[in-house]
Design a protein around this motif. Structure first.
Motif, PDB file in Angstrom:
ATOM      1  N   MET A   1       0.845  -1.182   0.000  1.00  0.00           N
ATOM      2  CA  MET A   1       0.000   0.000   0.000  1.00  0.00           C
ATOM      3  C   MET A   1       0.891   1.246   0.000  1.00  0.00           C
ATOM      4  N   THR A   2       0.443   2.268  -0.717  1.00  0.00           N
ATOM      5  CA  THR A   2       1.184   3.522  -0.797  1.00  0.00           C
ATOM      6  C   THR A   2       0.326   4.657  -0.245  1.00  0.00           C
ATOM      7  N   ILE A   3       0.880   5.370   0.716  1.00  0.00           N
ATOM      8  CA  ILE A   3       0.205   6.505   1.339  1.00  0.00           C
ATOM      9  C   ILE A   3       0.985   7.762   0.994  1.00  0.00           C
ATOM     10  N   ALA A   4       0.295   8.811   0.600  1.00  0.00           N
ATOM     11  CA  ALA A   4       0.943  10.084   0.285  1.00  0.00           C
ATOM     12  C   ALA A   4       0.495  11.146   1.281  1.00  0.00           C
ATOM     13  N   ALA A   5       1.392  12.096   1.557  1.00  0.00           N
ATOM     14  CA  ALA A   5       1.084  13.157   2.518  1.00  0.00           C
ATOM     15  C   ALA A   5       1.745  14.452   2.079  1.00  0.00           C
ATOM     16  N   HIS A   6       1.148  15.545   2.470  1.00  0.00           N
ATOM     17  CA  HIS A   6       1.716  16.866   2.207  1.00  0.00           C
ATOM     18  C   HIS A   6       1.721  17.648   3.508  1.00  0.00           C
ATOM     19  N   PHE A   7       2.891  18.130   3.912  1.00  0.00           N
ATOM     20  CA  PHE A   7       2.949  18.947   5.119  1.00  0.00           C
ATOM     21  C   PHE A   7       3.975  20.047   4.971  1.00  0.00           C
ATOM     22  N   PHE A   8       3.811  21.069   5.797  1.00  0.00           N
ATOM     23  CA  PHE A   8       4.767  22.164   5.879  1.00  0.00           C
ATOM     24  C   PHE A   8       5.549  22.032   7.179  1.00  0.00           C
ATOM     25  N   LEU A   9       6.840  22.328   7.144  1.00  0.00           N
ATOM     26  CA  LEU A   9       7.641  22.408   8.355  1.00  0.00           C
ATOM     27  C   LEU A   9       7.833  23.878   8.695  1.00  0.00           C
ATOM     28  N   LYS A  11       8.952  26.642  12.174  1.00  0.00           N
ATOM     29  CA  LYS A  11       9.360  26.831  13.573  1.00  0.00           C
ATOM     30  C   LYS A  11       8.188  27.318  14.412  1.00  0.00           C
ATOM     31  N   GLU A  12       7.289  28.109  13.782  1.00  0.00           N
ATOM     32  CA  GLU A  12       6.166  28.649  14.520  1.00  0.00           C
ATOM     33  C   GLU A  12       5.056  27.619  14.699  1.00  0.00           C
ATOM     34  N   GLN A  13       4.859  26.767  13.715  1.00  0.00           N
ATOM     35  CA  GLN A  13       3.813  25.756  13.774  1.00  0.00           C
ATOM     36  C   GLN A  13       4.397  24.406  13.374  1.00  0.00           C
ATOM     37  N   PRO A  14       4.949  23.660  14.323  1.00  0.00           N
ATOM     38  CA  PRO A  14       5.552  22.357  13.994  1.00  0.00           C
ATOM     39  C   PRO A  14       4.560  21.428  13.306  1.00  0.00           C
ATOM     40  N   SER A  15       5.080  20.542  12.485  1.00  0.00           N
ATOM     41  CA  SER A  15       4.232  19.613  11.744  1.00  0.00           C
ATOM     42  C   SER A  15       3.598  18.570  12.659  1.00  0.00           C
ATOM     43  N   PHE A  16       2.363  18.261  12.389  1.00  0.00           N
ATOM     44  CA  PHE A  16       1.672  17.159  13.047  1.00  0.00           C
ATOM     45  C   PHE A  16       1.986  15.846  12.330  1.00  0.00           C
TER      46      PHE A  16
END
Length: 367
Positions: A1-9, A11-16
């Motif tokens: 299975m392949t899962i894709a994700a998009h996140f921003f890193l 300093k003010e709002q750490p990634s979940f």
């Protein structure tokens, strides 16, 4: 299975998603995880071998580019890599993708308001009703957000769930000898109240300063006030600080690293937590993990988050000052608040969160 994700890193709002996917990928070596990320952030992260980093192009710098990437670039990429499910923590999803999608809402700031505009708030707020229709599920980081978002967007009622987050291990209780050294470093050897100035909390810093004035006038204490600057400057937090009566007893410390900031928290006498609308990256929970008592604004949201583990006051100088004096004079109360806070944060672990997130992903994934 392949899962894709998009996140921003940030300093003010750490990634979940970042810490969750690190755990999930290690626990599921037979699955593939594709991470879409800003090209400038590629060198800043480390992931297991079954993760593939793909730079977002063109870089998402505004709402128009976000719309273009999500709706014209992303669907082709999901098809190319035969992705089973896609998860985003930007507040957006693709309105043209055909696979199941999940949206993580870390805080209400990303949906925009006049006090705390998010980076892409205008775009996300405009299209969020359509995102709700396109997403298979929406995940929030605190329980109270379920009620708030379901009330605002009725279609969410059957597809929203809460999934707590983890707290950095760096936030910890320090030994007495280390505590003394930290007081020397941050406040000239004095005990200190700690407040945090971010883009989301700076509107309340003048009130905290006025509360500290009332505290000083009534108790004549030598305790100081330290303001942590996270992505802000003294001038942006308190424009007329040069005219403040007790300015010699207030100091500013800029965030340099998580480890350094964690020590600043650990040595504080109490933390003044008035977070506005933001919920993820809740510094009040960081303070509790460091065995520091919390004074917070009294509203249904903070009551639901902190329960009986904080002192609550109206967000005005008199209410805040009253609790500052109370916790300063009553050591038994202070210890009681610390103990309740420590018990509360014991449930905030990334392993617990990653497990809940993984079960949610599995429930929507295309086989």
């Amino acid at each position: 299975m392949t899962i894709a994700a998009h996140f921003f890193l940030s300093k003010e709002q750490p990634s979940f998603l970042f810490p969750c996917l690190q755990i999930i990928a290690r626990q599921n070596p037979g699955d593939t995880f594709i991470i879409f990320i800003d090209p400038q952030q590629q060198g800043n992260i480390s992931l297991p071998a079954n993760c593939m980093l793909i730079p977002v192009s063109p870089a998402i710098k505004n709402g128009l580019l976000m719309h273009y990437w999500y709706n014209f670039k992303l669907p082709a990429l999901l098809k190319k890599y035969n992705v089973s499910a896609f998860i985003s923590e930007t507040g957006a999803c693709s309105m043209r993708a055909v696979i199941p999608q999940a949206i993580v809402i870390k805080d209400l700031v990303m949906l925009g308001n006049k006090k705390n505009p998010g980076v892409f708030a205008t775009y996300i707020k405009r299209f969020f009703p359509r995102f709700v229709q396109s997403a298979a599920t929406v995940i929030v980081t605190e329980e109270f957000m379920v009620t708030k978002l379901s009330g605002r967007y009725p279609p969410l009622s059957n597809k929203i769930s809460s999934c707590r987050y983890g707290l950095p291990a760096a936030y910890r209780q320090v030994e007495p000898e280390e505590h003394t050294g930290l007081l020397d470093e941050f406040a000239g050897g004095y005990e200190y109240f700690l407040a945090e100035c971010t883009v989301h909390t700076k509107h309340g810093m003048l009130t905290i300063l006025k509360a500290y004035s009332l505290f000083k006038k009534r108790l004549k204490s030598g305790i100081r006030l330290v303001i942590l600057l996270r992505g802000t400057t003294p001038g942006s937090c308190i424009p007329d600080f040069k005219n403040y009566k007790y300015r010699s007893e207030v100091s500013f410390v800029s965030h340099r690293s998580d480890d350094h900031t964690a020590l600043l928290f650990a040595a504080a006498y109490a933390f003044l937590c008035f977070p506005g609308d933001t919920t993820f990256y809740n510094a009040g929970l960081f303070a509790m993990q460091a065995h520091v008592p919390v004074i917070s604004s009294d509203n249904p949201d903070t009551r639901l988050i902190f329960g009986e583990a904080a002192l609550f006051s109206a967000p005005d100088e008199k209410g805040i000052a009253a609790n500052m004096m109370l916790i300063y004079k009553d050591e038994n109360l202070r210890n009681e608040v610390i103990n309740k806070g420590s018990q509360l944060v014991s449930s905030y672990t990334w392993h617990n969160t990653a497990e809940r997130l993984w079960q949610t992903i599995l429930s929507i994934s295309r086989d």
